[in-house]
Design a protein around this motif. Structure first.
Motif, mmCIF file in Angstrom:
data_model
loop_
_atom_site.group_PDB
_atom_site.id
_atom_site.type_symbol
_atom_site.label_atom_id
_atom_site.label_comp_id
_atom_site.label_asym_id
_atom_site.label_seq_id
_atom_site.Cartn_x
_atom_site.Cartn_y
_atom_site.Cartn_z
ATOM 1 N N LEU A 170 44.369 11.110 14.861
ATOM 2 C CA LEU A 170 44.938 11.639 13.611
ATOM 3 C C LEU A 170 43.973 11.589 12.427
ATOM 4 O O LEU A 170 44.173 12.295 11.447
ATOM 5 N N GLY A 171 42.988 10.714 12.488
ATOM 6 C CA GLY A 171 42.038 10.596 11.392
ATOM 7 C C GLY A 171 42.613 9.999 10.117
ATOM 8 O O GLY A 171 42.045 10.158 9.050
ATOM 9 N N THR A 172 43.739 9.285 10.209
ATOM 10 C CA THR A 172 44.410 8.811 9.001
ATOM 11 C C THR A 172 44.001 7.409 8.556
ATOM 12 O O THR A 172 44.512 6.923 7.560
ATOM 13 N N VAL A 173 43.132 6.760 9.275
ATOM 14 C CA VAL A 173 42.738 5.386 8.950
ATOM 15 C C VAL A 173 41.254 5.363 8.649
ATOM 16 O O VAL A 173 40.449 5.857 9.435
ATOM 17 N N ASP A 174 40.887 4.787 7.502
ATOM 18 C CA ASP A 174 39.454 4.740 7.194
ATOM 19 C C ASP A 174 38.834 3.442 7.700
ATOM 20 O O ASP A 174 39.524 2.509 8.110
ATOM 21 N N ASP A 175 37.519 3.387 7.676
ATOM 22 C CA ASP A 175 36.794 2.258 8.247
ATOM 23 C C ASP A 175 37.031 0.943 7.518
ATOM 24 O O ASP A 175 36.935 -0.123 8.127
ATOM 25 N N SER A 176 37.372 0.980 6.236
ATOM 26 C CA SER A 176 37.629 -0.282 5.539
ATOM 27 C C SER A 176 38.907 -0.936 6.061
ATOM 28 O O SER A 176 38.973 -2.164 6.196
#
Length: 172
Positions: free
Chosen positions: A42-48
């Motif tokens: 989904l691409g909804t979570v960033d690396d931080s």
């Protein structure tokens, strides 16, 4: 309103399950395995958020006494998308985020009996393990901890979280 067909939703959630399952088998760190799968589908979570979740593994700091790390990872994914940001910190509660978190929590408890890591281990493996004790960790591995037990939990949380995220997006 976005239109997502049911077959597509099912395919996305099954892909999240599969990715999370394999992540847990290969890499461990249950919350990161959930988040990586959700990032990939989904691409909804960033690396931080991914990085911050590292300390939540196995009940928090590998303690097994806190919430299951997979459940924590799913909650973080929901909060990353629908939680209250700092700019709204003084503006009250974001009820939708709480409702989504409760939905995931309740599904998890219904399936695994408890949100507590050690209690989930007891249900799936017959007992809980001290992840800081080398002999106990070996016993955990020999009992299937990273072969199929925790991967199933991690995969399930990634699937359910993805279903929730897609459902909310579809209704928006």
């Amino acid at each position: 309103m976005k239109v997502v067909d049911t077959q597509s939703e099912q395919s996305i959630s099954e892909k999240a399950y599969s990715l999370a399952y394999e992540n847990e088998k290969q890499h461990g760190c249950c919350p990161q395995c959930v988040l990586a799968a959700i990032q990939d589908v989904l691409g909804t979570v960033d690396d931080s958020v991914f990085m911050a979740s590292h300390t939540l593994a196995a009940g928090g700091g590998l303690s097994t006494g806190g919430a299951c790390g997979a459940l924590a990872g799913g909650m973080l994914a929901l909060g990353a998308k629908y939680g209250r940001g700092r700019t709204h910190f003084d503006k009250g509660h974001f009820i939708q985020s709480y409702k989504l978190g409760k939905q995931l929590h309740d599904k998890f408890v219904n399936e695994f009996g408890s949100p507590i890591c050690g209690e989930v281990q007891e249900k799936l493996l017959g007992r809980s393990y001290d992840m800081w004790n080398i002999e106990d960790f070996k016993a955990f591995e020999e009992a299937g901890g990273h072969i199929d037990k925790c991967p199933k939990v991690v995969g399930s949380v990634a699937k359910w979280t993805t279903e929730i995220l897609v459902s909310v997006d579809k209704d928006s």
